[in-house]
Design a protein around this motif. Structure first.
Motif, PDB file in Angstrom:
ATOM      1  N   HIS A 102     -46.820  64.874   6.924  1.00  0.00           N
ATOM      2  CA  HIS A 102     -46.243  65.834   7.880  1.00  0.00           C
ATOM      3  C   HIS A 102     -44.897  66.307   7.337  1.00  0.00           C
ATOM      4  O   HIS A 102     -44.151  65.507   6.761  1.00  0.00           O
ATOM      5  N   LYS A 104     -42.284  67.037   8.987  1.00  0.00           N
ATOM      6  CA  LYS A 104     -41.150  66.536   9.768  1.00  0.00           C
ATOM      7  C   LYS A 104     -40.960  65.035   9.566  1.00  0.00           C
ATOM      8  O   LYS A 104     -41.928  64.259   9.636  1.00  0.00           O
ATOM      9  N   GLU A 105     -39.725  64.649   9.350  1.00  0.00           N
ATOM     10  CA  GLU A 105     -39.413  63.247   9.088  1.00  0.00           C
ATOM     11  C   GLU A 105     -39.602  62.425  10.368  1.00  0.00           C
ATOM     12  O   GLU A 105     -39.085  62.802  11.416  1.00  0.00           O
ATOM     13  N   GLY A 106     -40.363  61.361  10.258  1.00  0.00           N
ATOM     14  CA  GLY A 106     -40.587  60.493  11.420  1.00  0.00           C
ATOM     15  C   GLY A 106     -41.901  60.756  12.137  1.00  0.00           C
ATOM     16  O   GLY A 106     -42.274  59.989  13.026  1.00  0.00           O
ATOM     17  N   ALA A 107     -42.613  61.831  11.757  1.00  0.00           N
ATOM     18  CA  ALA A 107     -43.870  62.140  12.454  1.00  0.00           C
ATOM     19  C   ALA A 107     -44.875  60.986  12.372  1.00  0.00           C
ATOM     20  O   ALA A 107     -45.493  60.640  13.394  1.00  0.00           O
ATOM     21  N   LEU A 109     -44.297  57.837  12.218  1.00  0.00           N
ATOM     22  CA  LEU A 109     -43.842  56.779  13.126  1.00  0.00           C
ATOM     23  C   LEU A 109     -44.254  57.121  14.556  1.00  0.00           C
ATOM     24  O   LEU A 109     -44.755  56.267  15.298  1.00  0.00           O
ATOM     25  N   VAL A 110     -44.035  58.371  14.934  1.00  0.00           N
ATOM     26  CA  VAL A 110     -44.425  58.814  16.276  1.00  0.00           C
ATOM     27  C   VAL A 110     -45.933  58.626  16.457  1.00  0.00           C
ATOM     28  O   VAL A 110     -46.388  58.121  17.490  1.00  0.00           O
ATOM     29  N   HIS A 127     -38.456  62.196   3.428  1.00  0.00           N
ATOM     30  CA  HIS A 127     -38.034  60.903   3.958  1.00  0.00           C
ATOM     31  C   HIS A 127     -38.720  59.744   3.234  1.00  0.00           C
ATOM     32  O   HIS A 127     -38.157  59.181   2.306  1.00  0.00           O
ATOM     33  N   ASN A 128     -39.938  59.408   3.640  1.00  0.00           N
ATOM     34  CA  ASN A 128     -40.632  58.248   3.060  1.00  0.00           C
ATOM     35  C   ASN A 128     -41.985  58.639   2.474  1.00  0.00           C
ATOM     36  O   ASN A 128     -42.640  59.554   2.969  1.00  0.00           O
ATOM     37  N   TYR A 192     -25.594  57.108   0.191  1.00  0.00           N
ATOM     38  CA  TYR A 192     -26.175  56.043   1.025  1.00  0.00           C
ATOM     39  C   TYR A 192     -27.075  55.126   0.206  1.00  0.00           C
ATOM     40  O   TYR A 192     -27.180  53.934   0.491  1.00  0.00           O
ATOM     41  N   ASP A 196     -25.727  51.538   0.293  1.00  0.00           N
ATOM     42  CA  ASP A 196     -26.577  50.661   1.114  1.00  0.00           C
ATOM     43  C   ASP A 196     -27.494  49.780   0.277  1.00  0.00           C
ATOM     44  O   ASP A 196     -27.957  48.746   0.750  1.00  0.00           O
TER      45      ASP A 196
END
Lengths: 305, 147
Positions: A102, A104-107, A109-110, A127-128, A192, A196
């Motif tokens: 997807h 969009k980042e996080g889709a 996960l949703v 993102h990932n 980051y 991190d």
């Protein structure tokens, strides 16, 4: 029930286990030919992908399962305005497992929260992309026989390349890793990642703009594409673009056991004349990617051979 | 200076001096009809000076929001003139519906019914990250500075 959204969802032991299973599948494919019989994988690809989608689909077919899904957003209900959550819940009524890409980042996960079946993140924007990282890790493991104690060169666009960030994150959990980061000043590793991961975990590193300078030190060379649109001005792009193109001449000083990886697709950052060099591993990486996805599907569906 | 004791409500104590107005606005205390007292620069043995907010009603208080703005504050719950509960707040591990993700690439930017959830990624440097996209939270104000 588990999903794979980020490489952090897997412990190093679990990654080792997936690599071991993938290696066994390669050695004994017949043993695995029916282990997902009557199971369905849904590939929900909201943006185009050749390699990753076909890799997932081949993986499920080779496990004896079947595949449903779509390969672009326009052929899904999202074109009618359906939410990711509703699509995932609906598809979860048909399929036993979902692989989702997807923009969009996080889709993913949703989707994993509402699907009711395991969800694999097949790439969410910048993102990932954890299964690419698994493909990178199994390639390194097979080529080097280990995942620690080596010098890993990361070359090209280290700022925007999500595969590079995930690989740094995953490899830095193993002992004896040193990173050499080779990029133009405009495309160095983001703060980051540096703060991190590399600094926080005390990972030795060296930054340079020159691939030739460090080539002789590398056990792994992970190439990425330097894209024109990442530069602030054309003159800088033209000045630097060839510095990060791998050619047979640049490989002269490299170790005989070097492994060259690339997440693909390649544009021009690795000359095709490198392809026949035994150190070029990027097409093997694609092949191993399918086997590690088979191992992952088995793990998430909790099936054995 | 004397402020009447409250019968049923809250005393938010040990607020870092100068932070009380931020808490007041963040919790929308200006919308309440009950008595609310803001006492600034109260002498404190521990910190030199502190702020205190008293609310003369047992409203629904978002303790996570207070902990996020000023960890270290103490919230006393008063019932019938007695302290029935005393909570020393810390940085919440998760912020739900308190701040929003500003990353335009985040799924929460297009699917607006999704809850806005941030997790505490780095306690030492007070870094919260969006659970969907890992974007670093942009604080609505400068934490731990006065004003």
């Amino acid at each position: 029930m588990r999903s794979l959204i980020s490489i952090h969802d897997l412990s190093p032991d679990e990654i080792d286990g997936l690599i071991a299973t993938a290696n066994d599948i390669m050695a004994n494919p017949d043993d695995y030919a029916d282990c997902c019989r009557r199971k369905k994988l849904a590939t929900l690809f909201y943006e185009p992908s050749t390699r990753t989608r076909l890799s997932f689909e081949s993986a499920m077919l080779e496990l004896g399962g079947s595949v449903i899904g779509f390969s672009e957003a326009t052929s899904s209900s999202s074109a009618k305005g359906e939410s990711v959550s509703d699509t995932a819940r609906t598809v979860g009524c048909f399929a036993d497992i979902i692989a989702m890409r997807h923009p969009k980042e996080g889709a993913p996960l949703v989707a994993s929260i509402s699907a009711g079946v395991p969800v694999i993140n097949a790439g969410d924007g910048g993102h990932n992309h954890p299964t690419q990282t698994l493909a990178d890790l199994i390639t390194i493991s097979r080529e080097k026989g280990r995942l620690g104690n080596m010098t890993v060169g990361l070359c090209g666009d280290l700022k925007f390349g999500r595969t590079v960030h995930s690989l740094i994150d995953a490899l830095s959990r193993y002992a004896g890793i040193k990173f050499i980061m080779i990029s133009p000043d405009e495309l160095t590793i983001p703060d980051y990642v540096m703060q991190d991961i590399i600094l926080k975990r005390n990972i030795p590193y060296y930054e340079t703009g020159s691939l030739e300078e460090v080539m002789h030190e590398l056990d792994i060379l992970y190439m990425t594409r330097v894209q024109r649109e990442r530069f602030f001005n054309e003159a800088d792009y033209i000045r630097l673009k060839d510095s990060y193109v791998l050619t047979p001449e640049k490989l002269i000083s490299a170790k005989k056991e070097l492994a060259v990886l690339h997440p693909l697709p390649r544009v021009n950052e690795i000359s095709t004349s490198v392809d026949d060099d035994p150190r070029a591993c990027y097409f093997k990486q694609v092949l191993y990617g399918k086997f590690i996805r088979m191992a992952l599907i088995m793990m998430l569906l909790e099936v054995n051979k | 200076m004397n402020i009447d004791a409250i019968n049923n409500g809250y005393v938010i104590d040990h607020i870092k001096a100068g932070s009380s107005m931020r808490i007041y606005h963040f919790l929308n205390l200006d919308k309440l009809d009950c008595c609310v007292a803001i006492i600034k620069n109260v002498p404190s043995g521990k910190t030199g000076k502190k702020d205190i907010i008293k609310i003369d009603e047992l409203i629904d208080l978002d303790l996570d929001a207070i902990g996020y703005i000023d960890p270290g504050v103490t919230v006393n719950v008063i019932k019938n003139g007695e302290i029935i509960k005393k909570s020393k707040l810390e940085l919440p591990k998760e912020l739900r519906g308190i701040i929003s993700c500003n990353n335009p690439r985040c799924i929460s930017s297009t699917e607006q019914e999704l809850p806005q959830v941030f997790r505490l990624a780095d306690e030492e440097n007070i870094v919260y990250r969006c659970i969907y996209c890992d974007a670093k939270a942009e604080h609505k104000f400068s934490l731990y500075s006065s004003g």
